[in-house]
Design a protein around this motif. Structure first.
Motif, PDB file in Angstrom:
ATOM      1  N   GLU A   1       0.227   0.661   4.936  1.00  0.00           N
ATOM      2  CA  GLU A   1       0.485   0.092   3.629  1.00  0.00           C
ATOM      3  C   GLU A   1      -0.707   0.423   2.739  1.00  0.00           C
ATOM      4  OE1 GLU A   1       0.919  -4.073   4.298  1.00  0.00           O
ATOM      5  OE2 GLU A   1       2.515  -3.821   5.799  1.00  0.00           O
ATOM      6  N   ASN A   2      -0.577   0.189   1.424  1.00  0.00           N
ATOM      7  CA  ASN A   2      -1.712   0.424   0.531  1.00  0.00           C
ATOM      8  C   ASN A   2      -2.849  -0.539   0.854  1.00  0.00           C
ATOM      9  OD1 ASN A   2      -1.305   2.638  -1.278  1.00  0.00           O
ATOM     10  ND2 ASN A   2       0.372   1.490  -2.204  1.00  0.00           N
TER      11      ASN A   2
ATOM     12  N   SER B   1       2.780   7.559   5.401  1.00  0.00           N
ATOM     13  CA  SER B   1       3.442   6.733   4.386  1.00  0.00           C
ATOM     14  C   SER B   1       3.025   7.200   2.992  1.00  0.00           C
ATOM     15  CB  SER B   1       3.039   5.273   4.579  1.00  0.00           C
ATOM     16  OG  SER B   1       1.698   5.097   4.181  1.00  0.00           O
ATOM     17  N   PRO B   2       3.630   6.631   1.931  1.00  0.00           N
ATOM     18  CA  PRO B   2       3.203   6.979   0.570  1.00  0.00           C
ATOM     19  C   PRO B   2       1.881   6.313   0.157  1.00  0.00           C
ATOM     20  CG  PRO B   2       5.487   6.169   0.614  1.00  0.00           C
ATOM     21  CD  PRO B   2       4.872   5.827   1.927  1.00  0.00           C
TER      22      PRO B   2
ATOM     23  N   LYS C   1      -1.810   5.373  -0.897  1.00  0.00           N
ATOM     24  CA  LYS C   1      -2.742   6.209  -1.665  1.00  0.00           C
ATOM     25  C   LYS C   1      -3.764   6.904  -0.774  1.00  0.00           C
ATOM     26  CE  LYS C   1      -5.698   5.996  -5.797  1.00  0.00           C
ATOM     27  NZ  LYS C   1      -6.862   6.683  -5.240  1.00  0.00           N
TER      28      LYS C   1
ATOM     29  N   GLU D   1      -3.078  10.586  -0.185  1.00  0.00           N
ATOM     30  CA  GLU D   1      -2.683  11.418  -1.319  1.00  0.00           C
ATOM     31  C   GLU D   1      -3.135  12.862  -1.195  1.00  0.00           C
ATOM     32  OE1 GLU D   1      -4.281  10.019  -4.977  1.00  0.00           O
ATOM     33  OE2 GLU D   1      -6.349   9.946  -4.270  1.00  0.00           O
TER      34      GLU D   1
ATOM     35  N   ARG E   1      -0.618  14.916   1.716  1.00  0.00           N
ATOM     36  CA  ARG E   1       0.852  14.896   1.721  1.00  0.00           C
ATOM     37  C   ARG E   1       1.449  16.295   1.773  1.00  0.00           C
ATOM     38  NH1 ARG E   1       0.596  10.550  -2.530  1.00  0.00           N
ATOM     39  NH2 ARG E   1       0.279   8.649  -1.312  1.00  0.00           N
TER      40      ARG E   1
ATOM     41  N   CYS F   1       5.962  12.993   4.498  1.00  0.00           N
ATOM     42  CA  CYS F   1       5.834  11.660   3.924  1.00  0.00           C
ATOM     43  C   CYS F   1       7.113  10.871   4.163  1.00  0.00           C
ATOM     44  CB  CYS F   1       5.539  11.757   2.428  1.00  0.00           C
ATOM     45  SG  CYS F   1       5.110  10.173   1.680  1.00  0.00           S
TER      46      CYS F   1
ATOM     47  N   ASP G   1       9.003   7.240   3.407  1.00  0.00           N
ATOM     48  CA  ASP G   1       9.014   6.058   2.545  1.00  0.00           C
ATOM     49  C   ASP G   1      10.162   5.158   2.980  1.00  0.00           C
ATOM     50  OD1 ASP G   1       8.668   4.193   0.610  1.00  0.00           O
ATOM     51  OD2 ASP G   1       9.126   5.502  -1.089  1.00  0.00           O
ATOM     52  N   GLY G   2       9.843   4.043   3.624  1.00  0.00           N
ATOM     53  CA  GLY G   2      10.905   3.152   4.064  1.00  0.00           C
ATOM     54  C   GLY G   2      10.506   2.326   5.259  1.00  0.00           C
ATOM     55  N   ASP G   3      11.489   1.613   5.820  1.00  0.00           N
ATOM     56  CA  ASP G   3      11.235   0.736   6.962  1.00  0.00           C
ATOM     57  C   ASP G   3      11.253   1.522   8.270  1.00  0.00           C
ATOM     58  OD1 ASP G   3      13.887   1.317   7.390  1.00  0.00           O
ATOM     59  OD2 ASP G   3      14.618  -0.720   7.014  1.00  0.00           O
TER      60      ASP G   3
ATOM     61  N   TRP H   1      11.499   5.641   9.498  1.00  0.00           N
ATOM     62  CA  TRP H   1      10.514   6.312  10.351  1.00  0.00           C
ATOM     63  C   TRP H   1      11.168   6.899  11.596  1.00  0.00           C
ATOM     64  CZ3 TRP H   1       5.367   7.391   9.576  1.00  0.00           C
ATOM     65  CH2 TRP H   1       4.828   6.911   8.387  1.00  0.00           C
TER      66      TRP H   1
END
Length: 398
Positions: free
Chosen positions: A313-314, A336-337, A339, A342, A345, A350, A352-354, A358
């Protein structure tokens, strides 16, 4: 590692060590690249800290390029003095308040002690969680007044650091950041700084990674996630993803190579992960290693995997050593997305999701030997381009 209270007693010994190091580096210079000389590192080496491990790798490369290192590490509120730091002379020259984060400070006679080593360069590994920009600026002021050449390696750049950093740059201090966006932001604000990628060790396996003609029954896939055990590292997302992947690869395994972090939330997350593993009936298929291991051992362990998953997570972290460890051993990586990823990537996939997203991403890679090969190529190219050799050259302008 010596405490500050020991410094009067051992000052002469340390200065003698410095003189010996300087003499030995002069011998190496004759056959080396342009000399780095003697470097004093101001860092957290020896504590359970990724930046401290970063310093150890930097030291190794400095030695490979004909330089010598002295480590000025810290004593902390929670952990006290660190253990001996490899083969490098080291001492605790500053205090890190890792409990209330209000009383971090440097020893009042630290500049005089450093002067005894006659250093060619002082490299400060800085993160604003260690101490304020004002404390950093005051310490560097003292370094400059003693005639020391200073490099500040910033692991999290913030706009409020700008006035102090601009003043230091104008006085000849070299400032480096790791992220492309951090450098771009600084340049936009008229602060000329270097971008120094987080250095990578190149530890590719002897046989190139491939899943062409893989017998998944005889050799089931192994996934890995690595870093510290913190909630924002997304370890439970990866555990849940394994449960889904096993619907297609019933003997798939997961290596959680994540060290316990010295914080209460890390202990809570370890319990939560273990409970989830038990609830999903995955105990037989998960290796949960929370020991803080030497980097070489980490490389050996994660290299046994086929695919890395970093579902972070961020957070306030400035850069990911964990993703670099994966590239170091040529592992294809899913990120993950967040930061923190960055700058990689373009090298990783990448997601993005639950956990379902994955698991689908894992299956898409495992079901495509060509895509897997492309990701291995990308990991190898990135590791070579951002090797410690190249990083040290940037920092020392060789």
């Amino acid at each position: 590692v010596h405490d500050l209270s020991d410094l009067d007693r051992i000052g002469i010994q340390l200065r003698n060590i410095g003189n010996v190091i300087q003499m030995s580096s002069m011998v190496v210079e004759q056959s080396a690249l342009p000399s780095i000389g003697t470097v004093v590192h101001v860092t957290t080496a020896g504590q359970k800290c990724g930046i401290g491990e970063y310093t150890k790798s930097s030291n190794h490369e400095i030695q490979q390029q004909g330089g010598s290192s002295i480590v000025n590490t810290c004593k902390t509120k929670k952990n006290g003095l660190p253990e001996k730091i490899g083969r490098y002379p080291s001492y605790a020259g500053w205090f890190y308040d890792d409990e209330k984060y209000v009383d971090s400070h440097f020893s009042v006679d630290l500049h005089d002690l450093i002067k005894g080593f006659n250093p060619d360069k002082i490299v400060i590994q800085y993160h604003p969680a260690f101490y304020s920009i004002e404390v950093l600026s005051g310490f560097v002021d003292g370094c400059l007044s003693h005639g020391f050449s200073v490099v500040i390696d910033i692991h999290k750049f913030q706009v409020d650091q700008l006035p102090q950093l601009r003043s230091l740059v104008n006085r000849g201090v070299v400032v480096a950041v790791h992220g492309k966006s951090e450098q771009a932001k600084a340049v936009q604000l008229n602060l000329e700084i270097l971008r120094s990628p987080i250095g990578l060790d190149v530890k590719f396996p002897s046989t190139r990674r491939s899943i062409f003609n893989r017998d998944w029954i005889a050799a089931p896939p192994t996934l890995v996630t690595t870093g510290f055990v913190r909630k924002h590292k997304g370890i439970r997302t990866v555990i849940n993803a394994l449960s889904e992947v096993q619907k297609y690869y019933p003997r798939a395994r997961l290596l959680i190579q994540c060290a316990e972090y010295p914080s209460d939330d890390s202990l809570e997350e370890i319990r939560a992960c273990r409970n989830l593993i038990s609830e999903l009936g995955l105990g037989e298929f998960v290796d949960f290693d929370i020991d803080f291991l030497e980097k070489e051992t980490v490389f050996e362990k994660i290299s046994t995997a086929d695919l890395a998953l970093l579902a972070y997570e961020n957070s306030e972290e400035g850069g990911s050593a964990a993703v670099n460890d994966c590239f170091s051993v040529a592992l294809p990586v899913l990120v993950s997305p967040a930061k923190i990823f960055e700058d990689v990537r373009h090298v990783a996939m990448c997601v993005d999701g639950d956990f379902l997203a994955w698991s689908r991403a894992v299956l898409s890679v495992l079901n495509s030997p060509a895509q897997y090969a492309d990701m291995v190529n990308a990991a190898e190219e990135y590791a070579l381009l951002n090797s410690w050799r190249n990083t040290v050259k940037i920092i020392f302008s060789i």
